[in-house]
Design a protein around this motif. Structure first.
Motif, mmCIF file in Angstrom:
data_model
loop_
_atom_site.group_PDB
_atom_site.id
_atom_site.type_symbol
_atom_site.label_atom_id
_atom_site.label_comp_id
_atom_site.label_asym_id
_atom_site.label_seq_id
_atom_site.Cartn_x
_atom_site.Cartn_y
_atom_site.Cartn_z
ATOM 1 N N LEU A 50 -6.727 11.917 2.340
ATOM 2 C CA LEU A 50 -6.147 10.844 2.530
ATOM 3 C C LEU A 50 -6.419 9.858 1.469
ATOM 4 O O LEU A 50 -7.559 9.817 0.875
ATOM 5 C CB LEU A 50 -6.641 10.144 3.820
ATOM 6 N N SER A 51 -5.409 9.325 0.929
ATOM 7 C CA SER A 51 -5.540 8.345 -0.257
ATOM 8 C C SER A 51 -4.407 7.158 -0.295
ATOM 9 O O SER A 51 -3.653 7.329 0.579
ATOM 10 C CB SER A 51 -5.248 9.132 -1.442
ATOM 11 N N TRP A 52 -5.200 6.015 -0.818
ATOM 12 C CA TRP A 52 -4.019 5.189 -0.764
ATOM 13 C C TRP A 52 -4.107 4.204 -2.045
ATOM 14 O O TRP A 52 -5.008 4.296 -2.607
ATOM 15 C CB TRP A 52 -4.219 4.115 0.360
ATOM 16 N N ARG B 211 4.558 -3.001 -7.360
ATOM 17 C CA ARG B 211 4.492 -1.348 -7.074
ATOM 18 C C ARG B 211 5.642 -0.570 -7.532
ATOM 19 O O ARG B 211 5.712 0.465 -8.051
ATOM 20 C CB ARG B 211 4.514 -1.261 -5.426
ATOM 21 N N ILE C 293 0.844 -1.072 0.000
ATOM 22 C CA ILE C 293 0.039 0.025 0.057
ATOM 23 C C ILE C 293 0.786 1.440 -0.064
ATOM 24 O O ILE C 293 1.759 1.261 0.659
ATOM 25 C CB ILE C 293 -0.811 -0.125 0.974
ATOM 26 N N ASP C 294 0.569 2.053 -0.924
ATOM 27 C CA ASP C 294 1.263 3.449 -0.788
ATOM 28 C C ASP C 294 0.166 4.478 -0.240
ATOM 29 O O ASP C 294 -1.076 4.258 -0.688
ATOM 30 C CB ASP C 294 1.625 4.002 -2.393
ATOM 31 N N CYS C 295 0.336 5.298 0.749
ATOM 32 C CA CYS C 295 -0.411 5.943 1.532
ATOM 33 C C CYS C 295 -0.070 7.434 1.264
ATOM 34 O O CYS C 295 1.339 7.721 1.513
ATOM 35 C CB CYS C 295 -0.509 5.543 2.752
ATOM 36 N N GLU D 216 -9.654 7.562 -2.576
ATOM 37 C CA GLU D 216 -9.334 9.037 -2.443
ATOM 38 C C GLU D 216 -10.497 9.292 -1.567
ATOM 39 O O GLU D 216 -11.679 9.159 -1.462
ATOM 40 C CB GLU D 216 -9.312 10.087 -3.487
ATOM 41 N N GLU E 279 -3.434 0.510 -3.562
ATOM 42 C CA GLU E 279 -3.017 -0.888 -3.441
ATOM 43 C C GLU E 279 -2.491 -1.639 -4.403
ATOM 44 O O GLU E 279 -3.111 -1.507 -5.680
ATOM 45 C CB GLU E 279 -4.461 -1.511 -3.046
ATOM 46 N N GLY F 271 5.039 3.886 1.937
ATOM 47 C CA GLY F 271 4.711 2.425 1.452
ATOM 48 C C GLY F 271 4.555 1.914 2.920
ATOM 49 O O GLY F 271 5.323 1.796 3.881
ATOM 50 N N ALA G 229 3.817 10.890 2.275
ATOM 51 C CA ALA G 229 3.609 9.571 1.649
ATOM 52 C C ALA G 229 4.702 8.544 2.078
ATOM 53 O O ALA G 229 5.987 8.867 2.585
ATOM 54 C CB ALA G 229 3.972 10.018 -0.021
#
Length: 135
Positions: free
Chosen positions: A82-84, A93, A4-6, A40, A86, A124, A122
């Protein structure tokens, strides 16, 4: 295991439509390059407040709870996104993000900035297996 990138970013409320346009383009591009899911989220500024997430025995009225607004460094006139993203795994990734960051559709230099990218937070994350049904 998925990866997950957040992202956490302060965004001027006045730029909501511009941010949403950028988010739609970005979501399409990252999916094309291997992302499984993109989420998002706009901060719900009407609540709930941080103390509502604590049990009665640990909740303290004198405690100064943190907030996403503070964490994101949001200023007057800004809210928080806030977004991520997957990905199937970290290797996918790394390959996908290399393509994403070089994709011409992700070069927004000819458009007014929807938010200050220098203030983007940001990282991971590796999901924790918690039990039945987890990967």
């Amino acid at each position: 295991m998925s990866y997950i990138d957040c992202f956490l970013a302060p965004v001027p409320r006045a730029n909501r439509a511009a941010y949403e346009r950028l988010a739609r383009i970005s979501a399409a591009v990252v999916r094309e390059h291997g992302a499984v899911n993109v989420v998002e989220c706009w901060l719900d500024e009407s609540g709930p407040q941080a103390q509502s997430y604590h049990g009665a025995e640990t909740k303290g009225s004198e405690i100064a709870y943190g907030s996403f607004t503070t964490a994101a460094g949001a200023r007057q006139g800004e809210t928080v996104v806030l977004s991520w993203v997957e990905w199937p795994d970290k290797a996918a990734r790394d390959v996908g993000m290399e393509k994403v960051t070089n994709d011409p559709r992700m070069q927004f230099g000819d458009q007014p900035a929807a938010f200050d990218g220098g203030r983007l937070i940001a990282a991971g994350f590796k999901p924790m297996p918690l039990g039945i049904g987890d990967a």
